[in-house]
Motif scaffolding. Structure first.
Motif, short mmCIF file in Angstrom:
data_model
loop_
_atom_site.label_atom_id
_atom_site.label_comp_id
_atom_site.label_asym_id
_atom_site.label_seq_id
_atom_site.Cartn_x
_atom_site.Cartn_y
_atom_site.Cartn_z
N GLY A 29 -22.86 -67.48 -23.71
CA GLY A 29 -21.72 -68.37 -23.47
C GLY A 29 -20.37 -67.70 -23.63
O GLY A 29 -19.36 -68.39 -23.77
N ARG A 30 -20.34 -66.40 -23.64
CA ARG A 30 -19.05 -65.71 -23.81
C ARG A 30 -18.77 -64.78 -22.63
O ARG A 30 -19.68 -64.43 -21.87
CB ARG A 30 -19.07 -64.88 -25.11
CG ARG A 30 -19.18 -65.74 -26.34
CD ARG A 30 -19.53 -64.90 -27.54
NE ARG A 30 -18.45 -63.99 -27.93
CZ ARG A 30 -17.48 -64.30 -28.77
NH1 ARG A 30 -17.43 -65.51 -29.31
NH2 ARG A 30 -16.55 -63.42 -29.09
N ILE A 31 -17.53 -64.38 -22.53
CA ILE A 31 -17.18 -63.39 -21.51
C ILE A 31 -16.98 -62.06 -22.21
O ILE A 31 -16.18 -61.95 -23.14
CB ILE A 31 -15.89 -63.78 -20.75
CG1 ILE A 31 -16.09 -65.09 -20.01
CG2 ILE A 31 -15.50 -62.67 -19.77
CD1 ILE A 31 -14.86 -65.54 -19.22
N HIS A 32 -17.77 -61.10 -21.75
CA HIS A 32 -17.75 -59.79 -22.40
C HIS A 32 -17.24 -58.75 -21.41
O HIS A 32 -17.78 -58.61 -20.32
CB HIS A 32 -19.16 -59.44 -22.86
CG HIS A 32 -19.21 -58.30 -23.82
ND1 HIS A 32 -19.16 -58.47 -25.19
CD2 HIS A 32 -19.27 -56.98 -23.62
CE1 HIS A 32 -19.22 -57.29 -25.79
NE2 HIS A 32 -19.29 -56.37 -24.84
N GLY A 33 -16.21 -58.03 -21.79
CA GLY A 33 -15.65 -57.01 -20.91
C GLY A 33 -16.27 -55.65 -21.21
O GLY A 33 -16.45 -55.27 -22.36
N PHE A 34 -16.61 -54.96 -20.16
CA PHE A 34 -17.23 -53.65 -20.29
C PHE A 34 -16.25 -52.67 -19.65
O PHE A 34 -16.07 -52.64 -18.44
CB PHE A 34 -18.55 -53.69 -19.51
CG PHE A 34 -19.55 -52.68 -19.95
CD1 PHE A 34 -19.64 -52.24 -21.26
CD2 PHE A 34 -20.47 -52.17 -19.03
CE1 PHE A 34 -20.59 -51.32 -21.64
CE2 PHE A 34 -21.41 -51.25 -19.41
CZ PHE A 34 -21.48 -50.82 -20.72
N ILE A 35 -15.58 -51.91 -20.51
CA ILE A 35 -14.45 -51.12 -20.04
C ILE A 35 -14.75 -49.63 -20.15
O ILE A 35 -15.40 -49.20 -21.10
CB ILE A 35 -13.20 -51.43 -20.89
CG1 ILE A 35 -12.94 -52.93 -20.90
CG2 ILE A 35 -11.98 -50.71 -20.37
CD1 ILE A 35 -11.96 -53.33 -21.98
N GLY A 36 -14.26 -48.90 -19.20
CA GLY A 36 -14.42 -47.45 -19.27
C GLY A 36 -14.00 -46.82 -17.96
O GLY A 36 -14.05 -47.47 -16.92
N PRO A 37 -13.61 -45.56 -18.01
CA PRO A 37 -13.20 -44.88 -16.77
C PRO A 37 -14.40 -44.62 -15.86
O PRO A 37 -15.54 -44.82 -16.26
CB PRO A 37 -12.59 -43.57 -17.26
CG PRO A 37 -13.19 -43.35 -18.60
CD PRO A 37 -13.51 -44.69 -19.19
N ASN A 38 -14.12 -44.18 -14.64
CA ASN A 38 -15.20 -43.85 -13.70
C ASN A 38 -16.13 -42.80 -14.30
O ASN A 38 -15.67 -41.86 -14.94
CB ASN A 38 -14.63 -43.29 -12.40
CG ASN A 38 -13.95 -44.38 -11.59
OD1 ASN A 38 -14.30 -45.54 -11.70
ND2 ASN A 38 -12.96 -43.99 -10.80
N GLY A 39 -17.41 -42.99 -14.08
CA GLY A 39 -18.39 -42.01 -14.55
C GLY A 39 -18.67 -42.09 -16.03
O GLY A 39 -19.26 -41.18 -16.61
N SER A 40 -18.25 -43.19 -16.67
CA SER A 40 -18.43 -43.28 -18.12
C SER A 40 -19.81 -43.82 -18.48
O SER A 40 -20.20 -43.77 -19.64
CB SER A 40 -17.34 -44.16 -18.73
OG SER A 40 -17.40 -45.45 -18.16
N GLY A 41 -20.55 -44.34 -17.49
CA GLY A 41 -21.91 -44.85 -17.78
C GLY A 41 -22.02 -46.36 -17.68
O GLY A 41 -23.07 -46.93 -18.04
N LYS A 42 -20.98 -47.02 -17.20
CA LYS A 42 -21.02 -48.50 -17.12
C LYS A 42 -22.11 -48.98 -16.16
O LYS A 42 -22.93 -49.83 -16.51
CB LYS A 42 -19.66 -49.05 -16.64
CG LYS A 42 -18.49 -48.76 -17.53
CD LYS A 42 -17.28 -49.58 -17.16
CE LYS A 42 -16.78 -49.35 -15.74
NZ LYS A 42 -16.19 -48.01 -15.49
N THR A 43 -22.08 -48.41 -14.93
CA THR A 43 -23.03 -48.89 -13.92
C THR A 43 -24.46 -48.56 -14.32
O THR A 43 -25.37 -49.37 -14.12
CB THR A 43 -22.67 -48.28 -12.55
OG1 THR A 43 -21.33 -48.68 -12.22
CG2 THR A 43 -23.60 -48.78 -11.47
N THR A 44 -24.66 -47.40 -14.93
CA THR A 44 -26.01 -47.04 -15.39
C THR A 44 -26.48 -48.05 -16.44
O THR A 44 -27.63 -48.50 -16.41
CB THR A 44 -26.01 -45.62 -15.99
OG1 THR A 44 -25.54 -44.72 -15.00
CG2 THR A 44 -27.39 -45.21 -16.42
N THR A 45 -25.57 -48.42 -17.36
CA THR A 45 -25.93 -49.40 -18.39
C THR A 45 -26.28 -50.74 -17.73
O THR A 45 -27.29 -51.38 -18.09
CB THR A 45 -24.75 -49.59 -19.38
OG1 THR A 45 -24.39 -48.31 -19.88
CG2 THR A 45 -25.14 -50.51 -20.51
N ILE A 46 -25.47 -51.14 -16.77
CA ILE A 46 -25.72 -52.42 -16.09
C ILE A 46 -27.08 -52.37 -15.38
O ILE A 46 -27.86 -53.32 -15.43
CB ILE A 46 -24.58 -52.72 -15.09
CG1 ILE A 46 -23.33 -53.16 -15.85
CG2 ILE A 46 -24.98 -53.80 -14.09
CD1 ILE A 46 -22.08 -53.35 -15.00
#
Lengths: 311, 459
Positions: A29-46
């Motif tokens: 029920g919350r909005i969570h921001g996932f922040i980081g520069p390009n190539g930091s691993g965000k998309t891999t984590t997703i």
């Protein structure tokens, strides 16, 4: 209840470590921001959360299960790199994604969303005839049409004009109010600051910041002064207690040294010249992001002299 | 299963409910029929330009003395003169239709009786050919009558046979073929005379016997014996070839769009969006099902049209009904096999150029039956035909050809090839699914064949 839990997760591609010992918890029920520069691993984590990739090490628990299937119907996903079938009609393409998710009330929902995004008169147009902004709206609708419990948005605001950005923001906040959990990655700190209940910052595969937004900002304390003055950046940097300047144009942000006296800085500013604006506050998320990214950069690549001007 | 059907439905509609599908449907028979119609159209406008030919006959001295020894007279015509007469006969009788209109070019022979031909003279005549003054020149020498020469064709080797034909790119010309035949006939006649045989008697004795071709005798439903049917060229070659080409076209018409569809999804990043909604294996299965439905639709349309044409042309009896179910089953398995491989290529590639490179090694395997189909028609029970029928990419095409040509394909072969096809299709779908799962997420780098192999093995 936590919708997502990552414990000590690692994932590499060949010799490159994309995600390194990542721990992450996202409450329902919350909005969570996932922040980081390009190539930091965000998309891999997703993608690990989506079960597209398995982690090399650690646990990825989604909806309480460690070993789920790819394409869980309870998850809606809007990737950063996204496209639609050009030859399909707007209504049909949304219906296609609703059917893929097994949505039972898609027709009414499709009509509602099309109306809300001012696309009702485009329902029978082919996707190839839409402008980029309109296509982004259709992509967003396709991600949320099946009323998922968890919505994952990878850079949802990239390329949007201010009007559509507000439209998306309102839609996401409404979905949250309806009980949906939202995880979105973004470079846009101001949006994250306005919308997120909590944030996680990832840099070079490692988590560098995590927690509720207020707590994160408190953690960095009130060390930022926003001023409007006739002094030059060099003159401001020479003031006792000022460590760094972020030049925003009309306004400048002074970052204070640890233990510096605000009153002393204010006195010095008044004595040095006319002062139009003086405000003490928390650092912005953007500033925190730059400090962390910059610190990491400084540690690893560019040993910089203490003191300097940003912006 | 629900997601598979949703994808299958979209794929089917995306393929069938388009203008390009209708255009493709109409164009395919035109392209296939064009191969048969075009030569006829071309022969309907024959080349009527007179061919001026110089014949250098250096065969006379020895031939004449030889003839003198046999006949004791000097009355034999020079060989070049006989060729001239044959050309004249051809001009007056053979290249004129019933209404008197010419159907081919006249051959005008300029005969030169010479002792021998020099290179300077050959060069001079070659220059005349280059300047279009003459079409060709022919050289005859004494070796034409030397029976010790082991020649099958008098014009294949100038130095060996005694006859040579010079033209600009005329190796396959009708003129050369005519000289082949005419010189052979004339020389044969002389040789028979030299052997003291009457050429007319020998010709009678050599008259070929035509063997009429029949199928097999079989029992009819009433228990009586049904006479064998005549096997004409239509049912012996063109019908099997036509069915095989139809099968081939159906397979490619379905498989090629599968590749393009995957490539589009990958290039436009639709694959990224789909990943959140469907598992790769469901996605690929749905696309395969859509391809199969699409090919069935195409087949139904063509089959319907073929039945109408057969009924109209009174070829109803020629329709091989027994083969129809096999055709459908082989086609469905073939479409699944071909489409899965094409999809794997589409998933592994990042661009059309990549896809073409990856297709090259695959094409060698898929096009193999096209290189051997004529051998299979000639001998449908040979080891080659039977062996290749068990090679899954070739099974649908070759088995249809064999079934059309031979009515005695053993049952074990029909069932065995079907099982091999099922197994082969399963293996291809499995391998393609593994490539698909990894390839669809891979961007910017085209995998090598070794990498593809690793994807298949490791998953």
């Amino acid at each position: 209840m936590n919708v997502i839990e990552l414990h000590d997760v690692c994932r590499s591609f060949g010799a490159r470590l994309a995600v390194d010992r990542l721990d992450l918890t996202i409450a329902a029920g919350r909005i969570h921001g996932f922040i980081g520069p390009n190539g930091s691993g965000k998309t891999t984590t997703i993608r690990m959360i989506l079960r597209v990739f398995a982690p090399d090490r650690g646990q990825v628990i989604v909806f309480g299960k460690e070993h789920g299937e790819v394409a869980d119907d309870r998850i809606g996903y809007l990737p950063e790199e996204r496209g639609l079938y050009k030859k399909m009609r707007v209504h049909d393409v949304i219906k296609f994604f609703a059917d893929l998710k097994g949505s039972r009330h898609s027709q009414a929902d499709i009509d509602d969303w099309l109306r809300r995004f001012s696309l009702a008169d485009r329902a029978n147009h082919r996707v190839e005839s839409l402008s980029k902004g309109m296509a982004q709206k259709v992509q967003f609708i396709a991600a949320v049409i099946a009323r998922p419990e968890l919505l994952i948005l990878d850079e949802p605001f990239s390329g949007l004009d201010p009007v559509n950005r507000e439209l998306f923001k309102d839609a996401i906040l409404d979905l949250k109010r309806g009980g949906m959990t939202v995880l979105f990655s973004t470079h846009d700190m101001s949006v994250a600051e306005q919308m997120c209940d909590s944030i996680c910052m990832i840099h070079r595969g490692r988590k560098v910041l995590d927690g509720p937004l207020d707590e994160v900002r408190r953690q960095y304390g009130e060390d930022t002064i926003r001023v409007r003055t006739g002094l030059t950046n060099s003159e401001l940097l020479r003031l006792d207690g000022v460590m760094r300047i972020n030049d925003l144009g009309r306004m400048r942000e002074l970052r204070m040294r640890q233990g510096a006296d605000v009153q002393s800085i204010l006195r010095n500013l008044v004595q040095a010249g006319p002062l139009e604006h003086f405000e003490l506050g928390h650092p912005t998320l953007h500033d925190i992001f730059l400090r962390i990214a910059g610190d990491t950069c400084a540690q690893n690549e560019c040993a910089q002299n203490e003191g300097g001007v940003d912006g | 299963m629900g997601k598979v059907l949703v994808v299958a439905r979209r794929e089917y509609l995306a393929a069938v409910a388009t203008r390009s599908f209708l255009i493709g449907l109409a164009l395919m028979p035109v392209l296939m029929g064009g191969g048969a119609v075009l030569p006829r159209l071309l022969t309907a406008r024959p080349d009527l330009e007179t061919k001026r030919i110089v014949v250098f006959d250096a065969s006379e001295t020895s031939r004449q003395s030889e003839a003198n020894e046999i006949d004791g007279n000097n009355q034999l015509e020079p060989l070049g003169r006989i060729l001239q007469q044959m050309a004249e006969h051809r001009n007056q009788r053979e290249i004129v239709d019933e209404s008197g209109r010419p159907t081919g070019p006249r051959y005008e022979i300029d005969l030169r009786l010479v002792e021998h031909l020099t290179d300077a003279l050959r060069l001079e005549q070659s220059d005349r050919i280059r300047s279009k003054e003459i079409f060709c020149f022919v050289e005859l020498d004494t070796r034409l009558f030397d029976l010790s020469q082991p020649s099958a064709s008098p014009t294949t080797d100038r130095t060996g046979t005694g006859a040579a034909f010079y033209a600009d790119g005329g190796a396959l010309s009708d003129v050369r073929r005519w000289f082949d035949r005419a010189i052979s006939d004339a020389v044969r006649e002389r040789r028979l005379q030299a052997a003291g045989l009457n050429p007319e008697v020998v010709q009678q004795a050599n008259r070929p016997v035509a063997v009429e071709g029949f199928g097999l005798v079989e029992r009819d439903r009433d228990g009586g014996i049904r006479k064998a049917e005549t096997v004409d060229r239509l049912s012996a070659i063109f019908l099997p070839m036509g069915l095989m080409l139809a099968m081939f076209a159906l397979l490619w018409m379905t498989a090629q769009p599968s590749l393009e569809s995957i490539l589009e999804e990958k290039q436009l990043r639709i694959s990224e969006v789909l990943l959140g909604s469907i598992q790769p294996i469901q996605w690929m299965t749905g696309k395969l099902l859509g391809s199969v439905l699409c090919s069935l639709t195409t087949l139904a349309i063509y089959a319907g049209a073929a039945l109408v044409v057969a009924w109209y042309l009174d070829y109803w009896e020629k329709i091989p009904w027994k083969i129809v179910p096999w055709f459908v089953v082989y086609q469905l398995l073939g479409v699944t096999l071909y489409s899965s491989l094409f999809m794997a290529v589409g998933a592994a590639a990042n661009s059309t150029k990549d896809a073409q490179s990856l297709m090259m090694p695959l094409l060698i395997f898929l096009l193999l039956p096209m290189f051997v189909w004529f051998n299979v028609i000639r001998d449908p029970d040979s080891g080659l035909a039977v062996g290749l029928s068990f090679y899954p990419p070739a099974t649908p095409l070759l088995m249809i050809v064999r079934m059309m040509v031979s009515s005695s394909i053993p049952v074990w072969q029909s069932i065995g090839t079907m099982l091999a096809m099922l197994l082969g299709t399963g293996v291809c779908v499995f391998a393609a699914a593994r490539i698909f799962r990894i390839g669809i997420l891979s961007q910017g780098h085209t995998p090598s064949l070794r990498e593809l192999g690793r994807w298949i093995v490791s998953g």
